[in-house]
Motif scaffolding. Sequence first.
Motif, mmCIF file in Angstrom:
data_model
loop_
_atom_site.group_PDB
_atom_site.id
_atom_site.type_symbol
_atom_site.label_atom_id
_atom_site.label_comp_id
_atom_site.label_asym_id
_atom_site.label_seq_id
_atom_site.Cartn_x
_atom_site.Cartn_y
_atom_site.Cartn_z
ATOM 1 N N LYS A 119 -36.474 -36.405 -43.108
ATOM 2 C CA LYS A 119 -35.232 -37.159 -43.178
ATOM 3 C C LYS A 119 -34.979 -37.885 -41.870
ATOM 4 C CE LYS A 119 -32.801 -35.566 -40.593
ATOM 5 N NZ LYS A 119 -32.949 -35.326 -39.107
ATOM 6 N N HIS A 150 -33.588 -30.732 -46.652
ATOM 7 C CA HIS A 150 -33.745 -29.296 -46.891
ATOM 8 C C HIS A 150 -32.451 -28.564 -47.205
ATOM 9 C CE1 HIS A 150 -32.312 -28.414 -42.731
ATOM 10 N NE2 HIS A 150 -32.724 -29.650 -42.551
ATOM 11 N N VAL A 178 -25.134 -30.735 -32.090
ATOM 12 C CA VAL A 178 -26.320 -30.149 -31.485
ATOM 13 C C VAL A 178 -25.950 -29.927 -30.023
ATOM 14 C CG1 VAL A 178 -28.723 -30.547 -30.836
ATOM 15 C CG2 VAL A 178 -27.904 -31.364 -33.038
ATOM 16 N N MET A 201 -30.304 -38.856 -36.941
ATOM 17 C CA MET A 201 -30.758 -37.477 -36.706
ATOM 18 C C MET A 201 -29.883 -36.460 -37.429
ATOM 19 S SD MET A 201 -31.961 -37.021 -32.761
ATOM 20 C CE MET A 201 -31.046 -38.266 -31.895
ATOM 21 N N MET A 202 -28.567 -36.513 -37.151
ATOM 22 C CA MET A 202 -27.656 -35.476 -37.649
ATOM 23 C C MET A 202 -26.625 -36.013 -38.632
ATOM 24 S SD MET A 202 -28.278 -32.452 -36.572
ATOM 25 C CE MET A 202 -26.820 -31.443 -36.514
ATOM 26 N N TYR A 205 -26.832 -35.752 -42.396
ATOM 27 C CA TYR A 205 -26.426 -34.522 -43.107
ATOM 28 C C TYR A 205 -24.952 -34.616 -43.508
ATOM 29 C CZ TYR A 205 -30.680 -32.179 -41.351
ATOM 30 O OH TYR A 205 -31.969 -31.822 -41.065
ATOM 31 N N ILE A 302 -25.776 -27.015 -42.625
ATOM 32 C CA ILE A 302 -27.138 -27.474 -42.278
ATOM 33 C C ILE A 302 -28.107 -26.294 -42.195
ATOM 34 C CG2 ILE A 302 -28.569 -28.702 -40.592
ATOM 35 C CD1 ILE A 302 -26.106 -30.349 -39.866
ATOM 36 N N HIS A 303 -27.763 -25.304 -41.394
ATOM 37 C CA HIS A 303 -28.675 -24.157 -41.245
ATOM 38 C C HIS A 303 -28.013 -22.906 -41.814
ATOM 39 C CE1 HIS A 303 -31.527 -26.498 -39.057
ATOM 40 N NE2 HIS A 303 -30.657 -26.819 -38.127
HETATM 41 O O1 LIG Z 1 -32.752 -32.801 -38.523
HETATM 42 C C1 LIG Z 1 -32.206 -31.995 -37.842
HETATM 43 O O2 LIG Z 1 -31.808 -30.878 -38.444
HETATM 44 C C2 LIG Z 1 -31.409 -29.776 -37.784
HETATM 45 C C3 LIG Z 1 -30.883 -30.029 -36.405
HETATM 46 O O3 LIG Z 1 -30.701 -28.819 -35.767
HETATM 47 C C4 LIG Z 1 -31.804 -30.945 -35.713
HETATM 48 O O4 LIG Z 1 -31.423 -31.150 -34.401
HETATM 49 C C5 LIG Z 1 -31.826 -32.225 -36.458
HETATM 50 O O5 LIG Z 1 -32.559 -33.224 -35.834
#
Ligand SMILES: O=C1OC[C@@H](O)[C@H](O)[C@H]1O
Length: 417
Positions: A119, A150, A178, A201-202, A205, A302-303
């Motif tokens: 992504k 993901h 981040v 990048m972020m 999401y 995200i996580h």
């Molecule tokens: O794509 C990403 O996903 C998770 C993040 O922690 C990361 O920095 C970012 O680039």
Amino acid sequence: MVFALLSRVYSAFGPPKVEKQKDGIIRFGILGAAQIAPLAIITPAINHPEVIIQAVAARDRKRAEEFAKKHGIPDVHDSYQAILDDPNIDAIFIPLPNSLHFEWAVRSIRAGKHVLLEKPSVNTAAEAEILFNLPELKGPNPPVLLEAFHNRFHPALQKFLSFIDHENVAHVHTDSMVPAWMTDKDNIGYNYKMGGGGMMMMGTYNFGMLRLIFGTEPQECTSCTVNTFEDGVHDQCDIDFKAQFRFPGGAIGEAETTMRGGLLWKPSEARVTHREVIVPDSALPASQEKARTRTATLHGFIHAVMWHRIDVRDEYVIRNKKDGSVVRKWTENNSYKAYSFKEAVESGGENAEQFKGFPGEVWWMSYRYQLEAFVNKVKGRPTQFWVSGEDSLNQMKMLDMAYLKSGLGLRPTSSFR
Ligand SMILES: O=C1OC[C@@H](O)[C@H](O)[C@H]1O
Ligand SMILES: NC(=O)C1=CN([C@@H]2O[C@H](COP(=O)(O)OP(=O)(O)OC[C@H]3O[C@@H](n4cnc5c(N)ncnc54)[C@H](OP(=O)(O)O)[C@@H]3O)[C@@H](O)[C@H]2O)C=CC1
């Protein structure tokens, strides 16, 4: 709780090895010895019986050899193209700079390979329009192409969505961050020519969450303020931003991200406010009605494997229909977790049964859930969730909208055809 967290994270990063099946293995080749590859595909593959990471190539062969040795990858090729030319390879993982996603995804598809594409899928909607409409994707048994979004495969996000009433969403706020120590100014993420920028990048999401929560596409980016390093080198890449979008019906979606956050990691957050809705209640006399106003929050979109929580707050009121006078008022607060789909069922709440029988373990990372879906798609088996080409194209349109509004301009479009 701390033990559960430690045990989950331990297994997520070091999953149990499974024996590989004798037949029907999907052999992946990786383009580039990228930082994200171990997390996104090499670790999940350890635990997938139908996947082998077979080959890697880097611009510098020595770098690829070291990477292969470290991660137990059998083959090293001299170039990215050599991986595409290898008949032993079924699928390609593309963790290249965003500006190279388009070219290498097109090349991979044309080579007849399945593609898991990091992504954001490409640099601009113009590229997405071409990529996701390639004629090679339309024939019989076309290759599978998936943008590696993901987090959308994790049960926490899906369970959260089960509490959302798309048509009655009035306002959404999303934020993500981040910590500053995790990002380096010289990273490809701040290189404009390579498709860098915080939204790429972020922010993508956050934008993805807004699109999922509203269940539709934004009509306009009404504001987008950004900050850059202002050093004359990285000035076209945002390090933080605040964007606002108007969705159909006038609903507002906000996204806020910083790539230079504080020392401690703060889980991303999506906070959804619904309009008041009338809910049927057969116990009430015909002269009364019951109304509900829901706020739903997902901490950790995200996580989610690290930690997440879904909070649902329902404010109820029973009113006399005739004059609107309040008969009774109360609030119900509930919290849920869903590290696995089994937990998504067991933690209860409305619509929980829909997740019954879906695969996964509490320690599966979003990347492992994603790999499960990718393999199922390649094998022609049903998938619970997916990111279609149209979805990825709409995602790029939203990114374009925001970059145009910010004044930073679109990321460069590839001249490769
Ligand atoms: O794509 C990403 O996903 C998770 C993040 O922690 C990361 O920095 C970012 O680039
Ligand atoms: N899903 C997720 O959680 C995350 C996804 N990402 C995405 O993954 C992709 C890669 O990010 P990340 O792993 O952090 O980046 P890296 O810089 O670690 O990897 C990029 C790879 O691209 C290759 N490359 C090819 N051409 C160039 C070039 N001209 N300049 C620099 N690198 C080049 C390099 O390969 P070689 O080895 O051949 O030199 C390098 O290994 C991005 O699209 C990013 O958005 C990033 C972080 C998290």
